[in-house]
Design a protein around this motif. Structure first.
Motif, short mmCIF file in Angstrom:
data_model
loop_
_atom_site.label_atom_id
_atom_site.label_comp_id
_atom_site.label_asym_id
_atom_site.label_seq_id
_atom_site.Cartn_x
_atom_site.Cartn_y
_atom_site.Cartn_z
N THR A 66 0.79 -0.92 0.07
CA THR A 66 0.00 0.11 0.37
C THR A 66 0.83 1.66 0.28
N ARG A 67 1.49 1.19 -1.07
CA ARG A 67 2.97 2.56 -1.07
C ARG A 67 1.85 3.34 -2.71
N PRO A 68 1.15 3.14 -3.10
CA PRO A 68 0.59 3.82 -4.23
C PRO A 68 1.30 5.15 -4.78
N GLU A 69 1.39 5.88 -3.82
CA GLU A 69 1.70 7.20 -3.96
C GLU A 69 3.33 6.67 -4.42
N VAL A 70 4.04 5.96 -4.24
CA VAL A 70 5.92 6.17 -4.99
C VAL A 70 5.63 3.96 -5.66
N LEU A 71 4.29 4.13 -5.97
CA LEU A 71 4.08 3.65 -7.41
C LEU A 71 4.68 1.84 -5.91
N ASN A 72 4.47 1.74 -5.01
CA ASN A 72 4.26 0.43 -4.12
C ASN A 72 6.01 0.13 -4.14
N ALA A 73 6.52 1.20 -4.33
CA ALA A 73 8.63 0.83 -4.39
C ALA A 73 9.07 0.01 -2.99
N LEU A 74 9.19 -1.45 -3.43
CA LEU A 74 10.32 -1.92 -2.17
C LEU A 74 11.04 -1.27 -1.52
N TRP B 242 -3.14 -25.34 8.80
CA TRP B 242 -3.84 -24.99 7.29
C TRP B 242 -5.12 -23.68 7.13
N SER B 243 -4.76 -22.81 7.95
CA SER B 243 -6.26 -22.08 8.37
C SER B 243 -6.07 -21.00 7.55
N VAL B 244 -4.68 -20.57 6.89
CA VAL B 244 -4.31 -20.37 5.65
C VAL B 244 -3.25 -21.61 4.52
N ARG B 245 -4.67 -21.44 3.53
CA ARG B 245 -4.32 -22.35 2.54
C ARG B 245 -3.49 -21.68 0.92
N GLY B 246 -3.50 -20.24 1.28
CA GLY B 246 -2.94 -20.15 -0.25
C GLY B 246 -2.75 -18.42 -0.37
N VAL B 247 -1.96 -17.67 -1.17
CA VAL B 247 -1.54 -16.50 -0.63
C VAL B 247 -1.21 -15.78 -2.00
N VAL B 248 -2.35 -14.82 -2.40
CA VAL B 248 -1.42 -13.63 -3.23
C VAL B 248 -1.44 -11.88 -2.86
N ILE B 249 -0.72 -12.26 -3.58
CA ILE B 249 -0.20 -10.88 -3.99
C ILE B 249 -0.03 -9.90 -4.59
N THR B 250 -0.94 -8.62 -4.32
CA THR B 250 -0.99 -7.64 -5.22
C THR B 250 -0.04 -5.86 -4.26
N GLY B 251 -0.54 -5.29 -5.27
CA GLY B 251 -0.71 -3.91 -5.52
C GLY B 251 -1.84 -3.10 -5.47
N ALA B 252 -1.30 -2.36 -4.27
CA ALA B 252 -2.57 -1.09 -3.92
C ALA B 252 -2.62 -0.27 -5.83
N GLY B 253 -3.75 -0.05 -6.19
CA GLY B 253 -4.46 1.32 -7.55
C GLY B 253 -4.22 0.13 -8.29
N PRO B 254 -4.56 1.06 -9.61
CA PRO B 254 -4.49 0.76 -11.33
C PRO B 254 -3.28 0.61 -11.19
N LYS B 255 -2.43 1.34 -11.40
CA LYS B 255 -0.76 1.62 -12.07
C LYS B 255 -0.09 0.48 -11.96
N ALA B 256 0.61 0.04 -10.08
CA ALA B 256 1.77 -0.90 -10.86
C ALA B 256 1.10 -1.87 -9.27
N PHE B 257 1.83 -3.10 -9.13
CA PHE B 257 2.08 -3.69 -8.82
C PHE B 257 3.17 -3.79 -7.72
N VAL B 258 4.44 -3.42 -7.47
CA VAL B 258 5.50 -2.70 -7.52
C VAL B 258 6.77 -3.01 -8.69
N ALA B 259 6.56 -1.36 -8.80
CA ALA B 259 7.44 -0.52 -9.57
C ALA B 259 8.75 -0.41 -9.60
N GLY B 260 9.03 -1.33 -8.62
CA GLY B 260 10.87 -1.55 -8.36
C GLY B 260 11.06 -1.20 -7.17
#
Length: 278
Positions: free
Chosen positions: A29-37, A64-82
């Motif tokens: 959730t850092r859409p202001e910097v395109l979710n940079a790492l 096994w209360s978690v059976r899988g993980v989805v990773i995404t980025g906030a906003g429509p512009k970036a998953f992680v821009a870098g």
């Protein structure tokens, strides 16, 4: 405490976590910097993935209360821009070594989780973003997604696993071209090269498809899914004969396990299996 409870108790500033129907969705959730790492994002991701590593399927009473993980980025512009370039510019070599060590360890932890991990790439997945996606089991992309390893334009090289994993996905020839030129590719080209499994219309379709993949895997034996994931990874770097030996050993190890006995009995009796994850 279950894994889900421990995740809910975390103090987070750069991530949003949502556990529903045994699927954990991690949103950067850092859409202001395109979710940079930034180092902070990596530290929080390491906390989350550390809890998953320590809890899921571990010990004599597996959780096994978690059976899988989805990773995404906030906003429509970036998953992680870098990676966070502004922060990297100020780093000493010693600080850079710690930064890349922690990021590489994070990607290795993701790769070895006993549950499926899906990267839902909505927009830019460049540099560290592409490397984070490649540590997942499946990469899905929206039509506006873009991938690349542009580090050479910064006087750098990929440092979070790109030099290793990109060639595993697309082959050595394409990996060399992309890394040496820093060229950015579309979602369609990434799918053609084998980097992306599927291209979806938009972010909603992307997340729905990611959850569908994990929901399907969650109907199977969790210990068999974990064993299959380990075996595919272990055999990947070996020639055919050695890979077959790894597969054979893992196959035989499943025999006599509670989930194997339940799964085969359910098949013979024409009913749905009730797996316990043992």
């Amino acid at each position: 405490m279950t894994v889900a409870d421990r995740l809910a108790a975390l103090d987070r500033r750069t991530l949003a976590l949502d556990v529903r129907e045994a699927i954990l969705t991690i949103t950067i959730t850092r859409p202001e910097v395109l979710n940079a790492l930034s180092p902070e994002v990596i530290a929080e991701l390491r906390e989350v993935v550390g809890i998953l590593r320590d809890g899921i399927g571990a010990g004599t009473d597996p959780d096994w209360s978690v059976r899988g993980v989805v990773i995404t980025g906030a906003g429509p512009k970036a998953f992680v821009a870098g990676a966070d370039i502004a922060r990297m510019r100020e780093m000493t070599a010693e600080q850079a070594d710690a930064y890349t060590a922690e990021a590489q360890e994070l990607t290795s932890w993701l790769e070895t989780l006993p549950v499926p991990v899906v990267a839902a790439v909505n927009g830019f997945a460049l540099g560290g973003g592409c490397e984070l996606a490649m540590a997942c089991d499946v990469i899905l992309a929206s039509e506006n997604a873009a991938f690349g390893q542009p580090e050479v334009a910064l006087g750098l090289i990929p440092g979070f696993g790109g030099c290793v994993r990109l060639q595993q996905y697309v082959g050595i020839a394409a990996a060399r071209e992309l890394i040496l030129t820093g060229r950015r590719i579309s979602a369609a080209e990434a799918e053609r090269l084998g980097l992306v499994s599927r291209v979806l219309e938009d972010q909603d379709a992307l997340l729905a498809a990611a959850r569908e993949i994990i929901a399907l895997a969650a109907r199977q034996s969790p210990t068999a899914v974990a064993a299959a994931k380990r075996t595919v990874r272990a055999a990947q770097a070996h020639p055919t004969d050695a890979g077959l030996a790894i597969e054979r050993e893992a196959f035989v190890a499943r025999f006599g396990t509670p989930d194997m006995l339940e799964g085969t009995a359910a098949f013979v009796e024409k009913r749905r299996p009730e797996f316990t994850g043992a």
